[in-house]
Design a protein around this motif. Structure first.
Motif, PDB file in Angstrom:
ATOM      1  N   VAL A 287       1.581 -13.474  33.611  1.00 45.12           N
ATOM      2  CA  VAL A 287       2.228 -12.409  32.844  1.00 45.12           C
ATOM      3  C   VAL A 287       3.702 -12.252  33.234  1.00 45.12           C
ATOM      4  CG1 VAL A 287       0.132 -11.124  32.340  1.00 45.12           C
ATOM      5  CG2 VAL A 287       1.350 -10.675  34.471  1.00 45.12           C
TER       6      VAL A 287
ATOM      7  N   ASP B  96      -3.042 -12.409  35.595  1.00 42.66           N
ATOM      8  CA  ASP B  96      -4.234 -11.637  35.246  1.00 42.66           C
ATOM      9  C   ASP B  96      -5.451 -12.554  35.323  1.00 42.66           C
ATOM     10  OD1 ASP B  96      -2.840  -9.317  34.779  1.00 42.66           O
ATOM     11  OD2 ASP B  96      -2.835  -9.528  32.584  1.00 42.66           O
TER      12      ASP B  96
ATOM     13  N   ALA C 230       5.028 -15.691  29.291  1.00 38.30           N
ATOM     14  CA  ALA C 230       5.183 -14.678  30.340  1.00 38.30           C
ATOM     15  C   ALA C 230       6.646 -14.256  30.354  1.00 38.30           C
ATOM     16  CB  ALA C 230       4.777 -15.251  31.702  1.00 38.30           C
TER      17      ALA C 230
END
Length: 908
Positions: free
Chosen positions: A24, A48, A164
């Motif tokens: 991310v 994540d 990301a």
């Protein structure tokens, strides 16, 4: 030939990373040492956990990895391991970190990895580029990550779907400039007492304290940049070096926001950067208005590099590219050079929307980036800036015909093509992903109307802002805007290889049209002729008063169809040459079409006439027409005024001459025809280029002089060699118009000796402009003398920049007498060349240029035999296309030599 298994046989989970974790945000810190030509740093990837996992896989290549630290919301204590705890898969460029316990879905991870690497000259990853400063070699560094080389600069999840945000910190010597996707938020000189994050302090203390002596040369600085929006790894970019810039701004028509625009390069070149900056400023507002989406970053820079593998790269906020793509001296630039800079700059700006905001989910949809940037960037938007360039008609010869030439081979590939590994991804950056995709999108635009098409594109982009997309998403947007079943019409154009030839048979009351796959070798076998395309026929008809109208709604979506047409009046399929097919008429109808096209007030427009010329050549090559019929068509255009028609005739005659290069009796007669057509134009227009003259006249003069010179017209060759001698003897090259630089250098070297060769070589070694350098490098392939050819070969093998090698190969290919020479030299140097260009784009081009002019079955057999047993996986498609091309030319020569001879003899 050895190589990997076919694309379709490899399951996706073998070449895609597992989806159990998703990045991310990355914090990337990189220190660049331009003296040692090394870099090091660390990355913290914030992940994540999507599915529970007991291992983490990521990409890495050509890096030395150090300590690995993992913190997790699910672990009680930090996991610290040496790099030896990782297992590596060199083939797929991955590393795996085993975990002592299973991490549950929904947890979060911070994975920190130290790394270091070499700043190589490989033009991939984070690499070095060389320039000359104060008479000495110096270096700077920049990134090139597309398609799969971000992993060479820092460990990452290097797939376009895995977007990301990125926070970059660059550490460098204090007297250099740091650039990245986003603007800098802070920059300061490093001191041991600086207040940075604990991670940065500990890492910097270990790396820099021992190096900082107090000398100004050993001062280091830290530049921190704003975080990026969500983006794919391949458009992350940074650079470090002694850059200078020119600057301007543009005002957003949507928000009124003013953004800075810069072009950076080294100080010796910065004076040539203004034109690229001007183009960037002009096109940006048009993109915002067409897509109704504001450019989202705070700035847009362009960095021009002296070593660059591709032409240019659309890194978000920091476009990069080679000198010929972005630099020119207005006083010394030819029109082609100016067009190239404008086209490349606009193309890369288009990617800020197509590719950067909305990104293809996987490389099989590369065309969603490149097809759009080619059509909208190079034609639709740029035409609004330079209408005098007639870019819409030019599209027919510069994109559509190029795409169809490649797609007419059995070794073609669909626009949407399986990409199971990095080797395959590198090979699809070709005329099918760019020009054919652009041609298919142009066809869709005409079918639904350009207004609705662009509206649909805006809908598509807005639905996928900062996200990823597939073909269906695009068609859904255009269908929403147009109300038409776009997927039904367009899917086979994207998912199937090839394109059709539409045969027109005149019957009572109209015409019967039939579609079959078009191949350059002739009618397709049943197994290769299964696709039925939905073809917008764009039928042009005329009424009793002679007024033309076009019906864009007629679809040929079955094998055959009857269409009511009054065949006693002029008619033509593919009005505007918009659809992707060749139209085959009877010889009698082709004569009538040619007669109509040659009229001053013809109902057939410029695009139609250009398309007719290219169709005739392609149909003749494939055996559907006699070559003599194509030549008769060209002769009908002898009173033509438009440059683009003459350009297409010139290109076609050059192709015929090149194919019969080993038949001097044919090429000599063909040269007489070329001289008859083009010398009168030279005599009418002369050799001078007045300022502010009509662009068409300027281009027509250049084309006519080139054709006359290359066909050996004595008066033209004499004038060109005189001008070269005058420039050489006086040291003043003002007598060489920039537009004639290429043909003058070539003509002088081809007909000259040591003096002319040395003069051109000196220009190639140290050119005043990129355009002069390219002209000189290509001309070094022109000598008839074997010793001078050997000198060119030695130079390209041992002295030229890697990025420039294909210019020398192209020059040798253009020299009919050197074609077998360059193939044999390639074979002798194969091991060196394949190692030198492992992994980048150049080897594919080199293979094409080394063998792409050959035209006998013997050449095919010998070339194929040479590559047997060699690992061709990195250039397999280029090799297959080259071999197909040799066979097609051989078949054409075998089939048509007698027809060509007889036509040329009768003319005489």
């Amino acid at each position: 030939m050895s190589g990997p298994p076919p694309a379709a046989t490899r399951p996706a989970d073998q070449y895609r990373l597992p989806t159990n974790v998703k990045p991310v945000h990355y914090d990337v810190t990189v220190r660049t040492d331009l003296k040692a030509l090394k870099f090091d740093g660390y990355v913290t990837a914030h992940l994540d956990v999507v599915e529970e996992t007991n291992s983490i896989q990521f990409h890495t290549a050509k890096l030395n990895l150090g300590r690995v630290q993992l913190t997790s919301t699910a672990l009680k204590e930090e996991l610290v391991q040496p790099a030896s705890a990782l297992t590596y898969d060199d083939k797929d460029e991955r590393a795996t970190l085993p975990l002592p316990t299973t991490l549950p879905a929904g947890s979060k991870i911070a994975l920190k990895i130290d790394f270091d690497g070499e700043l190589t000259n490989g033009m991939m990853g984070y690499y070095r580029s060389e320039w000359e400063h104060d008479g000495k070699k110096a270096h700077y560094a920049l990134t090139q990550f597309e398609p799969t080389a971000a992993r060479r600069a820092f460990p990452c999840w290097d797939e376009p779907l895995l977007k990301a945000t990125f926070g970059l910190t660059l550490i460098s010597r204090a007297d250099t400039v740091n650039l990245a996707n986003m603007p800098a938020t802070s920059e300061h000189i490093y001191t041991p007492s600086l207040t940075e994050s604990p991670d940065t302090v500990s890492w910097l203390t270990a790396k820099l304290s021992a190096l900082t002596t107090g000398s100004s040369e050993d001062k280091w600085k830290i530049t921190t940049f704003e975080n990026t929006p969500p983006m794919s790894t391949y458009i992350v970019a940074w650079a470090n070096g002694p850059f200078e810039y020119v600057e301007d701004t543009y005002t957003s028509p949507l928000s009124g926001k003013v953004r800075p625009l810069r072009v950076y390069t080294t100080g010796d070149l910065i004076a040539q950067a203004q034109f690229a900056l001007d183009v960037k400023k002009k096109v940006l507002p048009h993109y915002e208005q067409v897509f109704d989406i504001e450019y989202p970053l705070p700035k847009l820079d362009t960095l021009v590099a002296t070593d660059f593998d591709a032409g240019a790269m659309e890194n978000w906020g920091l476009i990069t590219g080679r000198t010929s793509a972005f630099l020119l001296d207005p006083k010394k630039a030819d029109l082609d050079g100016k067009k190239r800079v404008a086209v490349v700059q606009s193309h890369e700006v288009a990617h800020m929307w197509f590719g950067n905001i909305t990104t293809m989910a996987w490389w099989d949809n590369l065309y969603l980036n490149e097809g759009f940037a080619s059509l909208i960037g190079e034609t639709i938007i740029l035409d609004r800036i330079f209408p005098e360039w007639k870019l819409h008609p030019a599209f027919v010869s510069e994109a559509l015909n190029q795409a169809m030439s490649l797609d007419a081979k059995l070794s073609s590939h669909p626009i949407e093509v399986d990409c199971p590994d990095a080797n395959m991804v590198n090979q699809i950056f070709d005329a099918l992903s760019y020009e054919k995709a652009a041609s298919v999108l142009r066809m869709a635009s005409r079918y639904v109307t350009e207004e609705k098409f662009l509206k649909g594109v805006s809908i598509y982009l807005k639905k996928h802002l900062y996200a990823n997309s597939v073909t269906k998403d695009l068609w859904d947007g255009v269908a929403e805007a147009s109300g038409l079943d776009v997927p039904k019409v367009m899917d086979n154009w994207v998912k199937k290889m090839g394109f059709p030839v539409v045969t027109v048979t005149e019957v009572e009351g109209g015409i019967r049209v039939r579609q079959d796959r078009f191949l350059e070798t002739g009618p397709a076998e049943p197994k290769d002729n299964e696709t039925i395309w939905s073809i917008p026929l764009s039928l042009l008809t005329t009424d009793a008063s002679g007024k033309a109208s076009v019906d864009h709604t007629i679809l040929l979506d079955e094998r055959e169809k009857f269409i009511a047409v009054d065949t006693s009046k002029p008619f033509k399929l593919n009005a505007g040459t918009v659809s992707v097919f060749r139209a085959l008429y009877t010889p009698e109808r082709l004569v009538k079409i040619a007669e109509e096209a040659a009229k001053e007030d013809s109902v057939f427009g410029l695009e139609d006439r250009v398309g007719l010329v290219y169709d005739a050549l392609a149909l003749a090559k494939a055996g559907y027409l006699d070559v003599s019929a194509a030549l008769k068509l060209y002769a009908a255009f002898h009173k033509e005024k438009e440059y683009l028609v003459w350009k297409s005739v010139a290109a076609s005659l050059s192709t015929i001459s090149s194919t019969w290069f080993e038949h001097p009796d044919v090429t000599n007669k063909l040269n007489e025809l070329r001289q008859e057509l083009f010398v009168p134009i030279v005599e009418r227009l002369g050799f001078e280029y007045p300022e502010d003259e009509d662009v068409d006249i300027r281009q027509l003069r250049t084309t006519a002089i080139r054709q006359a010179a290359f066909s050996g017209a004595p008066s033209v060759v004499k004038e060109l060699t005189k001008r070269f001698a005058q420039a050489t003897d006086s040291g003043d090259d003002s007598c060489i118009p920039p537009d004639l630089m290429n043909v003058i250098y070539w003509t002088a070297v081809e007909g000259g000796g040591r003096k002319e060769y040395d003069t051109v070589k000196a220009i190639a070694v140290k050119p005043k402009t990129p355009q002069m350098g390219i002209a000189a490098m290509r001309a070094m392939g022109a000598p008839t003398d074997r010793a001078l050819r050997d000198e060119t070969w030695d130079y390209l093998m041992n002295k030229c920049r890697d990025q420039d090698i294909f210019y020398f190969f192209a020059g040798l290919l253009d020299n009919y007498g050197a074609r077998h020479y360059v193939g044999e030299q390639f074979k002798g140097a194969y091991d060196t060349l394949s190692e030198r260009f492992a992994g980048n784009f150049s080897m594919q081009n080199i293979v094409k240029y080394a063998f792409g002019g050959l035209a006998t079955e013997k050449d095919y057999t010998e070339t194929k035999a040479f590559f047997e047993g060699k690992d061709a996986s990195k250039y397999k498609m280029a090799l297959e296309q080259t071999l197909d091309g040799i066979l097609a030319r051989a078949a054409w020569v075998k089939r048509s030599t007698e027809d060509l001879r007889q036509y040329l003899e009768k003319r005489a």
